[in-house]
Design a protein around this motif. Structure first.
Motif, short mmCIF file in Angstrom:
data_model
loop_
_atom_site.label_atom_id
_atom_site.label_comp_id
_atom_site.label_asym_id
_atom_site.label_seq_id
_atom_site.Cartn_x
_atom_site.Cartn_y
_atom_site.Cartn_z
N ALA A 91 0.84 -1.21 0.00
CA ALA A 91 0.00 0.00 0.00
C ALA A 91 0.87 1.25 0.00
O ALA A 91 0.60 2.22 -0.71
CB ALA A 91 -0.92 -0.01 1.22
N ARG A 92 1.94 1.22 0.79
CA ARG A 92 2.86 2.36 0.82
C ARG A 92 3.50 2.56 -0.55
O ARG A 92 3.53 3.68 -1.09
CB ARG A 92 3.94 2.11 1.89
N LEU A 93 3.97 1.46 -1.13
CA LEU A 93 4.65 1.56 -2.43
C LEU A 93 3.71 2.11 -3.51
O LEU A 93 4.11 2.91 -4.36
CB LEU A 93 5.18 0.19 -2.85
N ALA A 94 2.46 1.67 -3.47
CA ALA A 94 1.50 2.12 -4.49
C ALA A 94 1.27 3.62 -4.41
O ALA A 94 0.89 4.26 -5.40
CB ALA A 94 0.17 1.38 -4.32
N ASN A 95 1.52 4.19 -3.23
CA ASN A 95 1.33 5.64 -3.07
C ASN A 95 2.62 6.42 -3.30
O ASN A 95 2.58 7.57 -3.74
CB ASN A 95 0.77 5.94 -1.68
N VAL A 96 3.75 5.80 -2.98
CA VAL A 96 5.03 6.48 -3.17
C VAL A 96 5.35 6.56 -4.67
O VAL A 96 5.84 7.57 -5.17
CB VAL A 96 6.15 5.75 -2.41
N HIS A 97 5.06 5.47 -5.38
CA HIS A 97 5.35 5.43 -6.83
C HIS A 97 4.06 5.78 -7.57
O HIS A 97 3.24 4.92 -7.87
CB HIS A 97 5.86 4.05 -7.23
N LYS A 98 3.91 7.07 -7.86
CA LYS A 98 2.67 7.53 -8.47
C LYS A 98 2.52 6.97 -9.87
O LYS A 98 3.51 6.72 -10.57
CB LYS A 98 2.68 9.06 -8.58
N PRO A 99 1.28 6.83 -10.33
CA PRO A 99 1.07 6.39 -11.71
C PRO A 99 1.66 7.40 -12.69
O PRO A 99 1.70 8.60 -12.42
CB PRO A 99 -0.45 6.33 -11.85
N HIS A 128 2.74 1.07 -10.50
CA HIS A 128 3.71 0.22 -9.78
C HIS A 128 3.07 -1.16 -9.58
O HIS A 128 1.84 -1.27 -9.41
CB HIS A 128 4.02 0.87 -8.43
N PRO A 129 3.88 -2.23 -9.57
CA PRO A 129 3.30 -3.57 -9.35
C PRO A 129 2.45 -3.67 -8.07
O PRO A 129 1.50 -4.47 -8.01
CB PRO A 129 4.54 -4.48 -9.24
N ALA A 130 2.76 -2.84 -7.08
CA ALA A 130 1.99 -2.89 -5.83
C ALA A 130 0.51 -2.55 -6.09
O ALA A 130 -0.39 -3.13 -5.47
CB ALA A 130 2.57 -1.91 -4.80
N TRP A 131 0.26 -1.62 -6.98
CA TRP A 131 -1.13 -1.27 -7.34
C TRP A 131 -1.84 -2.50 -7.89
O TRP A 131 -2.97 -2.83 -7.50
CB TRP A 131 -1.11 -0.13 -8.37
N LEU A 177 -3.82 16.38 -3.96
CA LEU A 177 -3.50 16.43 -2.52
C LEU A 177 -3.25 15.02 -1.97
O LEU A 177 -2.29 14.78 -1.24
CB LEU A 177 -4.68 17.06 -1.77
N GLY A 178 -4.12 14.11 -2.29
CA GLY A 178 -4.01 12.73 -1.80
C GLY A 178 -4.48 11.80 -2.90
O GLY A 178 -4.41 12.16 -4.08
N ASN A 179 -4.96 10.59 -2.51
CA ASN A 179 -5.46 9.66 -3.52
C ASN A 179 -4.38 9.45 -4.59
O ASN A 179 -4.66 9.34 -5.77
CB ASN A 179 -6.75 10.26 -4.13
N THR A 180 -3.12 9.40 -4.12
CA THR A 180 -2.00 9.44 -5.07
C THR A 180 -1.77 8.13 -5.81
O THR A 180 -1.22 8.14 -6.90
CB THR A 180 -0.69 9.86 -4.38
N SER A 181 -2.18 7.02 -5.24
CA SER A 181 -1.98 5.75 -5.95
C SER A 181 -2.86 5.68 -7.19
O SER A 181 -2.54 5.03 -8.17
CB SER A 181 -2.28 4.57 -5.03
N ASN A 182 -3.98 6.38 -7.12
CA ASN A 182 -4.97 6.35 -8.20
C ASN A 182 -4.62 7.43 -9.24
O ASN A 182 -4.10 8.48 -8.88
CB ASN A 182 -6.34 6.63 -7.58
N ALA A 183 -4.91 7.15 -10.49
CA ALA A 183 -4.68 8.15 -11.54
C ALA A 183 -5.98 8.88 -11.82
O ALA A 183 -7.01 8.24 -12.03
CB ALA A 183 -4.18 7.46 -12.81
N SER A 184 -5.95 10.21 -11.78
CA SER A 184 -7.12 11.00 -12.20
C SER A 184 -6.67 11.86 -13.36
O SER A 184 -5.69 12.58 -13.26
CB SER A 184 -7.63 11.87 -11.05
#
Ligand SMILES: Cc1cc2nc3c(=O)[nH]c(=O)nc-3n(C[C@H](O)[C@H](O)[C@H](O)COP(=O)(O)OP(=O)(O)OC[C@H]3O[C@@H](n4cnc5c(N)ncnc54)[C@H](O)[C@@H]3O)c2cc1C
Length: 556
Positions: free
Chosen positions: A61-69, A87-90, A261-268
Motif C-alpha cells: 500500500a505504501r509503495l502504491a502511493n510512493v510510486h505515483k502512476p 507500480h506492481p503494488a497497485w 493532494l491525496g489519492n496518489t496511488s490512483n490516476a485521475s
C-alpha cells in the motif's frame, strides 16, 4: 563488554508497528454484518482482514502511493497510446480486491446480504489504502446504470462481475474481467452536469460519436466508461469503451494526470474525446436519471470508505496510546487522552453502524424492498454529507494522539489525512449532497416516513424521542418554505444523520456506547460548545467500556 562509541542511547517507549492483526476484528462491524444479513461472509471477511493487517500488504500500500502512476501518451515510435503505468503494488492490491469480489460481484450473487458482505469487505480492505478503491467502486456502481441498456448489460455484466483482474488495453469482449469508470465532470461544470458541452452525434444503431472533454476522469485505464454527453434529445448517458471491438484504440485521449493532494496511488486524468465511439445507455435525454443509479452506489462507497478510514485512524490512535507512556502512565490511561479516544471511538462505531445499515438498505432495495429504497433516498445523501465531512477532523485528531510521530509518513496517518477530504468532494460535494436531502423530501414523501419509522424504533430513549420530534418539525418547515430550507440544508442533513446514528446505537450497541453517544451528540451542548474539538466529554461516561469495545485483538 565496553559500549560501542556510536551508541548514544537505548530506544524505548516507542510504539511497535500495528501489523499481524485482523482488521476485521471490529466488534461494531461484525455485529452489523450479521444484523444486516451478510453474516455468512464472516470467514472470508476475517481472511481479508488478516491479509490487510500483514506488514507485507501494508508495504505494498505504501509503495502504491510512493510510486505515483505515470502517463505514457506515446510509444517509442511516436504513436499515441494514452496508457497509464502503475507500480506492481497497485496491481497486487487490485488483484486481491477483485478476487474477493469487492468490485461488481454482488450483482451476480442472488444470496440475500451479498451487498452487505461486499460492503464489509470493502471497508476492511480499505485499511490497506483507499486509492485503488476508486476503480473498484466505480465498477460496482456502474452495473445498475448499465442495466438501462439490457443488450450492453448482457454483453458486459458477466465480465464486470467476474473475479478476475485482467489489466491492459484490449477489446473488452476478449478479456477475462473488466473495470469501469465514469466521466461526468467538465471544466465549466461538475455539480451542474447540465452545463456539459461534450456533443454526441448519432452514427446509427444506438451508436454515437462523442466530441468534447472531461476535466476529471479517474482510473483512465478502465475498460469501459459511463459518460454524459449532449445528444440531440438532450443530456444522455453513454457507454464508451477504451478499445473498440476491432482492437483499435477509441479516440479518448488522456491530456494529463492531476497532481492531487491525496489519492496518489490512483490516476485521475483530463481527457478529450475526438469522435470517440460510444453506445447509448437508457433513454436519450435522460442521462442524469440514468447515471444517478451509478452516483447513488458510489455515494454508498464514499460512506463505507470514510467509515473505514475513521476506524483505521481510531485503531492506530488507540494502539499508540496503549503502548506509549508519558508522565508516568500509559497515554490511554491519562484522563484527558481517555476522553479523546473514547470520543473518537463513538464516532467510529456510529459511522460503521450507519454505513452497514445503508448497505443493508441497498441490498434489500436491490431485491425490490420499496421502504428500504425510500430510506436510502434520504439517509444516503445525509450520511454521505455528514460522515465524509467529519472524517478529516476525526483523522486529524487521531493523528495528534500520536504526537509528532503522527505527523510522520511511517505512521500512515498523513496519508489517511490527505485522502480524507476526497469522499466529501466526490459524487456531490457537501452542499450538493445536503441539497439532495431536500430534493428527496420534496420528491419522495415516503422517504421522510421511512426515516421517521427507523427512529421510532428507538424512541424509548428520551433523547432520541426528542431529537426525532425536532426532526419531524424540521421536515415540515422544509415543505413550507423550500427556498429558506436551502440555507438550512447542511443543518438538516447533519441532524438526520446524527439522530439516525443515535437511534441505531440505542437499538444495537452496548449501553455504554449508546448512552455516551446520545448524551454528547443529542443532549445539551457540552461546555466547550457545540463545535468543540473531540474529547470534550462530560464526566460520568463509561469510557473504559467504550475503549475496550473499539480495540482490535492482535492475532500474531
Ligand atoms: C480526485 C478526484 C477524482 C475525481 N474523479 C472523477 C471522475 O472519475 N469522474 C467524474 O465525473 N468526476 C470526478 N471528479 C470530479 C468531482 O466529482 C467533482 O469535482 C465534484 O462533483 C464537484 O464538482 P466541481 O469540481 O465542478 O465543483 P463545483 O460544482 O464548481 O462546486 C464548487 C463548490 O460549490 C458548491 N456548490 C455547487 N452547487 C451548489 C449549489 N447549488 N448551492 C450551493 N453550493 C453549491 C459545491 O458543493 C462545491 O463546494 C473527481 C474529483 C476529484 C477531486
Amino acid at each position: 563488554m565496553a559500549a560501542s562509541p556510536h551508541v548514544t542511547h537505548e530506544v524505548f517507549n516507542q510504539v511497535p508497528p500495528l501489523d499481524g492483526h485482523d482488521v476485521a476484528a471490529d466488534q461494531a462491524l461484525l455485529a452489523a454484518l450479521h444484523r444486516e444479513g451478510g453474516g455468512w461472509a464472516e470467514d472470508e471477511l476475517h481472511e481479508l482482514g488478516r491479509l490487510a493487517g500483514t506488514a507485507g500488504i501494508q508495504d505494498q500500500a505504501r509503495l502504491a502511493n510512493v510510486h505515483k502512476p505515470v502517463l505514457r501518451t506515446h510509444d517509442a515510435l511516436g504513436t499515441r497510446i494514452d496508457e497509464v503505468e502503475f507500480h506492481p503494488a497497485w496491481h497486487e492490491l487490485m488483484t486481491v480486491a477483485v478476487r474477493h469480489g469487492l468490485h461488481a460481484a454482488p450483482w451476480a450473487d442472488q444470496t440475500p446480504g451479498a451487498h452487505v458482505a461486499r460492503a464489509a469487505k470493502f471497508m476492511v480492505w480499505t485499511h490497506t489504502e483507499a486509492g485503488h478503491g476508486c476503480p473498484i467502486s466505480m465498477t460496482y456502481a456502474c452495473v445498475p446504470a448499465l442495466r438501462h441498456a439490457p443488450g450492453l448489460a448482457a454483453a458486459y455484466e458477466p465480465l464486470l462481475t467476474a473475479p478476475v483482474y485482467d489489466p491492459g488495453l484490449r477489446p473488452p469482449a476478449t478479456k477475462a474481467g473488466l473495470l469501469a469508470g465514469m466521466a461526468m465532470t467538465e471544466k465549466q461544470g461538475g455539480s451542474d452536469v447540465r452545463a456539459n458541452t461534450t456533443r454526441a452525434e448519432p452514427a446509427g444503431a444506438g451508436h454515437y460519436l462523442l466530441t468534447g472533454h472531461k476535466w476529471f476522469c479517474s482510473a483512465p485505464m478502465c475498460d469501459l466508461f459511463l459518460v454524459l454527453a449532449q445528444a440531440p434529445e438532450g443530456l444522455s448517458c453513454f457507454l464508451l469503451p477504451r478499445v473498440l471491438p476491432d482492437g483499435s484504440r477509441n479516440a479518448m485521449h488522456i491530456q494529463r494526470l492531476k497532481d492531487k493532494l491525496g489519492n496518489t496511488s490512483n490516476a485521475s486524468s483530463e481527457v478529450e474525446y475526438r469522435q470517440a465511439a460510444a453506445w447509448l445507455v437508457g433513454e436519450p435525454g435522460r442521462g442524469i436519471a440514468t447515471i444517478l443509479d451509478m452516483v447513488s452506489a458510489t455515494r454508498l462507497d464514499c460512506v463505507l470508505g470514510s467509515a473505514a478510514a475513521i476506524r483505521q485512524a481510531v485503531v492506530l490512535a488507540g494502539h499508540h496510546a496503549r503502548h506509549r507512556s508519558a508522565f508516568g502512565a500509559r497515554l490511554i490511561d491519562q484522563p484527558a487522552m481517555t476522553g479523546v479516544l473514547a470520543d473518537l471511538a463513538l464516532e467510529s462505531e456510529a459511522a460503521t453502524t450507519l454505513a452497514l445499515r445503508l448497505a443493508g438498505a441497498a441490498d434489500r432495495a436491490s431485491r425490490g424492498d420499496a421502504a428500504e429504497a425510500a430510506l436510502l433516498r434520504i439517509a444516503l445523501p445525509a450520511a454521505k454529507y455528514w460522515i465524509c465531512k467529519r472524517t478529516p477532523m476525526i483523522i486529524a485528531e487521531a493523528l495528534e494522539c500520536l504526537g509528532g510521530n503522527g505527523y510522520v509518513e511511517e505512521s500512515v496517518l498523513p496519508r489517511l489525512l490527505r485522502d480524507a477530504p476526497l469522499n466529501s468532494i466526490w459524487e456531490g460535494s457537501g452542499n450538493v449532497t445536503a441539497l439532495d436531502v431536500l430534493r428527496a423530501l420534496r420528491r419522495s414523501p415516503d422517504s421522510a416516513d421511512a426515516l421517521l419509522a427507523e427512529m421510532a424504533a428507538a424512541e424509548a430513549e428520551p433523547l432520541v424521542a426528542a431529537a426525532a420530534a425536532s426532526l419531524r418539525a424540521a421536515v415540515k418547515e422544509v415543505a413550507a418554505d423550500p427556498a429558506a430550507a436551502q440555507r438550512q440544508a447542511r443543518l438538516l442533513a447533519g441532524q438526520i444523520t446524527v439522530t439516525l446514528q443515535a437511534a441505531l446505537l440505542v437499538r444495537h450497541a452496548p449501553a455504554a456506547v449508546a448512552s455516551a453517544f446520545c448524551a454528547t451528540r443529542l443532549g445539551p451542548a457540552p461546555a466547550g460548545g457545540p463545535a468543540a474539538p473531540f474529547g470534550s466529554l462530560p464526566n460520568g461516561l463509561d469510557t473504559a467500556a467504550i475503549l475496550e469495545r473499539s480495540a482490535v485483538v492482535a492475532t500474531k
